[in-house]
Design a protein around this motif. Structure first.
Motif, PDB file in Angstrom:
ATOM      1  N   TRP A  99      30.471 -19.944  21.319  1.00 40.99           N
ATOM      2  CA  TRP A  99      30.531 -19.068  22.484  1.00 40.99           C
ATOM      3  C   TRP A  99      31.892 -18.377  22.555  1.00 40.99           C
ATOM      4  O   TRP A  99      31.995 -17.193  22.810  1.00 40.99           O
ATOM      5  CB  TRP A  99      30.269 -19.847  23.764  1.00 40.99           C
ATOM      6  CG  TRP A  99      28.829 -19.989  24.089  1.00 40.99           C
ATOM      7  CD1 TRP A  99      28.052 -19.142  24.819  1.00 40.99           C
ATOM      8  CD2 TRP A  99      27.963 -21.047  23.663  1.00 40.99           C
ATOM      9  NE1 TRP A  99      26.765 -19.607  24.873  1.00 40.99           N
ATOM     10  CE2 TRP A  99      26.672 -20.772  24.181  1.00 40.99           C
ATOM     11  CE3 TRP A  99      28.130 -22.186  22.895  1.00 40.99           C
ATOM     12  CZ2 TRP A  99      25.580 -21.610  23.961  1.00 40.99           C
ATOM     13  CZ3 TRP A  99      27.060 -23.022  22.680  1.00 40.99           C
ATOM     14  CH2 TRP A  99      25.806 -22.725  23.204  1.00 40.99           C
ATOM     15  N   HIS A 100      32.936 -19.169  22.300  1.00 38.18           N
ATOM     16  CA  HIS A 100      34.281 -18.634  22.352  1.00 38.18           C
ATOM     17  C   HIS A 100      34.479 -17.579  21.260  1.00 38.18           C
ATOM     18  O   HIS A 100      35.084 -16.536  21.479  1.00 38.18           O
ATOM     19  CB  HIS A 100      35.289 -19.772  22.177  1.00 38.18           C
ATOM     20  CG  HIS A 100      36.710 -19.354  22.329  1.00 38.18           C
ATOM     21  ND1 HIS A 100      37.256 -18.996  23.542  1.00 38.18           N
ATOM     22  CD2 HIS A 100      37.716 -19.217  21.414  1.00 38.18           C
ATOM     23  CE1 HIS A 100      38.528 -18.658  23.375  1.00 38.18           C
ATOM     24  NE2 HIS A 100      38.819 -18.777  22.089  1.00 38.18           N
ATOM     25  N   ALA A 101      33.917 -17.849  20.080  1.00 34.04           N
ATOM     26  CA  ALA A 101      34.060 -16.912  18.962  1.00 34.04           C
ATOM     27  C   ALA A 101      33.356 -15.598  19.245  1.00 34.04           C
ATOM     28  O   ALA A 101      33.860 -14.515  18.933  1.00 34.04           O
ATOM     29  CB  ALA A 101      33.502 -17.546  17.695  1.00 34.04           C
TER      30      ALA A 101
ATOM     31  N   GLN B 286      31.840 -33.518  13.931  1.00 30.55           N
ATOM     32  CA  GLN B 286      31.393 -32.502  14.892  1.00 30.55           C
ATOM     33  C   GLN B 286      31.808 -31.127  14.351  1.00 30.55           C
ATOM     34  O   GLN B 286      32.990 -30.820  14.259  1.00 30.55           O
ATOM     35  CB  GLN B 286      32.046 -32.736  16.255  1.00 30.55           C
ATOM     36  CG  GLN B 286      31.602 -34.012  16.925  1.00 30.55           C
ATOM     37  CD  GLN B 286      32.251 -34.232  18.278  1.00 30.55           C
ATOM     38  OE1 GLN B 286      31.704 -34.937  19.104  1.00 30.55           O
ATOM     39  NE2 GLN B 286      33.407 -33.659  18.528  1.00 30.55           N
ATOM     40  N   VAL B 287      30.832 -30.300  14.013  1.00 27.72           N
ATOM     41  CA  VAL B 287      31.160 -29.003  13.419  1.00 27.72           C
ATOM     42  C   VAL B 287      31.122 -27.873  14.448  1.00 27.72           C
ATOM     43  O   VAL B 287      31.709 -26.818  14.233  1.00 27.72           O
ATOM     44  CB  VAL B 287      30.215 -28.668  12.243  1.00 27.72           C
ATOM     45  CG1 VAL B 287      30.436 -29.635  11.095  1.00 27.72           C
ATOM     46  CG2 VAL B 287      28.759 -28.675  12.674  1.00 27.72           C
ATOM     47  N   MET B 288      30.421 -28.079  15.542  1.00 28.11           N
ATOM     48  CA  MET B 288      30.393 -27.091  16.624  1.00 28.11           C
ATOM     49  C   MET B 288      30.441 -27.828  17.952  1.00 28.11           C
ATOM     50  O   MET B 288      29.656 -28.745  18.182  1.00 28.11           O
ATOM     51  CB  MET B 288      29.097 -26.274  16.593  1.00 28.11           C
ATOM     52  CG  MET B 288      29.058 -25.134  15.634  1.00 28.11           C
ATOM     53  SD  MET B 288      27.605 -24.118  15.969  1.00 28.11           S
ATOM     54  CE  MET B 288      27.170 -23.667  14.328  1.00 28.11           C
ATOM     55  N   VAL B 289      31.353 -27.397  18.801  1.00 29.20           N
ATOM     56  CA  VAL B 289      31.469 -28.000  20.129  1.00 29.20           C
ATOM     57  C   VAL B 289      31.781 -26.903  21.132  1.00 29.20           C
ATOM     58  O   VAL B 289      32.679 -26.093  20.918  1.00 29.20           O
ATOM     59  CB  VAL B 289      32.593 -29.063  20.178  1.00 29.20           C
ATOM     60  CG1 VAL B 289      32.821 -29.522  21.608  1.00 29.20           C
ATOM     61  CG2 VAL B 289      32.256 -30.259  19.303  1.00 29.20           C
TER      62      VAL B 289
END
Lengths: 121, 339
Positions: B334-336, B120-123
């Motif tokens: 989103w957090h980034a 999983q590279v993006m969650v």
């Protein structure tokens, strides 16, 4: 093979009618007032039933409406079922739409959260 | 293997080849509040500890009346067994194999072993969003050639995507989720011998590189019940879906001819509705597969799955990552962007 397939379909249908789900993650199964429901008159408490046991010491439930946050007690487990928590409301709710936001820790330490709305008519 | 037998088997295995692209092996994934069920057409977008015993597929292949003698329509029953294990919260290793029972021509046997690494590279739990990358290897020579198991290895890079719409402003949309998968199958040999002709000369067939792509659209009554609108108890655990999956040859296809194996020169695929029941620690699912063209099959097929969630059955042993925390530590776009 056709018999196998038929028996599988029957199993699917029978399971969907007979079994209550409960994940290792505690998801909301049902609530009082119900998710998305309209109730006549203010409830005195919220009852949330999850798909798995909940540790109330690390869980919280808040209620907010048009007038802002509604005072509510800390959640307590139902004495007979750890999957159910009760939250007493600090005062009667006026007619309007309310949002319940919950954060819970399941007994196997998975955290889940969510929110839903109900309406007091 | 004689030429006739070779052709008969090749035609009959066409439907099985479609299923090989589909790979019913799968696992469920939980991202935030969203449960992505183990779907039957494509793999789910994330990682988990999972045991599938089995996923079942029934398909009815096409007859090939252009050959002499004509190749009858095949019927195949496939039983896929899958085990996936999380190494970390975002990295999974899995192994699976499929047993084939086929009629016209009759064939029984294992189709070979496939292993996969998936990360999983993006969650984003908040936005029920996940992107995973994977590479699988179908090991040549590990299955029964009479069951269509290739004697060469195929390597397949993969990309997976999942998005739940629980963050949508409209309640009607919030139970909806979509998943997708794109695979690029690269055989490690360009040609194989598929038989001999009447002069005892070898018949050489090319092994095309293919792209498999598919998607699911899910309407989760499970999600609706918990977050939008309570539904009757007997509906609470159901996730109806619409699913489609396709395979397109893209290179090393070889010349087309009347004796061509169906599906080697055109896009094949199936589409149809599915229904999944997600219980405490297992899942049942059924899917009706409608072929998009004659090369994809002659009649609708049926897939089914029984899937056990090891993370729920054995949360403190088999059902947790070997290293690191339980929760995903993958990049959250989103957090980034917020920072």
């Amino acid at each position: 093979m056709q018999k196998l397939l038929k028996s599988f379909v029957v199993t699917v249908l029978a399971s969907s009618l007979a079994t209550t789900a409960a994940f290792a993650h505690a998801f909301l199964d049902h609530a009082t007032p119900a998710v998305g429901a309209t109730v006549s008159g203010s409830p005195s408490e919220l009852v949330l039933s999850f798909t798995q046991g909940v540790v109330t010491a690390f869980s919280s439930v808040s209620v907010s409406g048009d007038g802002g946050s509604v005072p509510a007690s800390k959640p307590v487990n139902d004495p007979s079922n750890q999957q159910i928590i009760h939250v007493r409301l600090g005062h009667a709710l006026k007619p309007g739409s309310y949002t319940v936001t919950w954060h819970v820790l399941s007994v196997d330490t998975h955290r889940t959260e969510g929110s839903y709305r109900f309406t007091v008519s | 293997m004689s030429h006739k037998t070779s052709l008969a088997c090749a035609g009959a295995f066409a439907a099985a080849a479609i299923l090989a692209g589909i790979s019913p092996a799968s696992a469920h994934t939980i991202i935030g509040n969203r449960v992505f069920p183990a779907t039957l057409t494509i793999d789910d977008p994330g990682v988990d500890d999972e045991l599938t015993v089995p996923a079942f597929a029934y398909s009815f292949g096409s007859a090939n009346n252009y050959t002499f003698p004509p190749v009858p329509a095949s019927q195949s029953y496939e039983f896929n067994f899958f085990y996936g294990k999380r190494i970390t919260s975002d990295l999974e290793l899995s192994i699976d194999s499929t047993f084939l029972h086929q009629v016209n021509p009759r064939a029984n046997g294992w189709e070979g072993i496939e292993t996969e690494v998936k990360d999983q590279v993006m969650v984003s739990a908040e936005h029920e969003f996940v992107v995973s990358l994977g590479v699988s290897q179908a090991w040549g020579g590990t299955g029964n050639p009479n069951a269509g198991a290739p004697q060469y290895t195929t390597i397949t890079p993969k990309i997976f995507l999942g998005k739940g719409f629980g963050d949508a402003p409209w309640d009607w949309l919030r139970p909806v989720a979509v998943t997708g998968e794109i695979d690029y199958d690269v055989p490690t040999v360009p040609n194989i011998v598929t038989g001999v002709d009447s002069f005892n000369n070898p018949i050489i067939s090319q092994t095309p590189t293919t792209v498999d792509f598919g998607f699911t659209i899910q309407y989760s009554l499970l999600y609706m019940n918990g977050y939008v609108q309570q539904v009757p108890e007997f509906l609470r655990n159901l996730v109806p879906t619409f699913e489609a999956v396709f395979t397109s040859p893209v290179s090393n296809i070889g010349p087309s001819g009347i004796n061509s194996v169906p599906g080697t020169h055109e896009t094949t695929g199936v589409f149809g509705p599915g229904l999944y029941y997600i219980a405490h620690d297992y899942e049942l699912g059924i899917y009706g597969a409608f072929p998009i063209n004659q090369a994809s099959g002659k009649h609708p097929g049926v897939y089914a799955i029984v899937d056990f969630f090891l993370d729920d059955l054995f949360p403190n042993t088999l059902g947790k990552p070997i290293f690191g925390p339980q929760e995903s530590t993958a990049f959250d776009p989103w957090h980034a962007f917020k920072q």
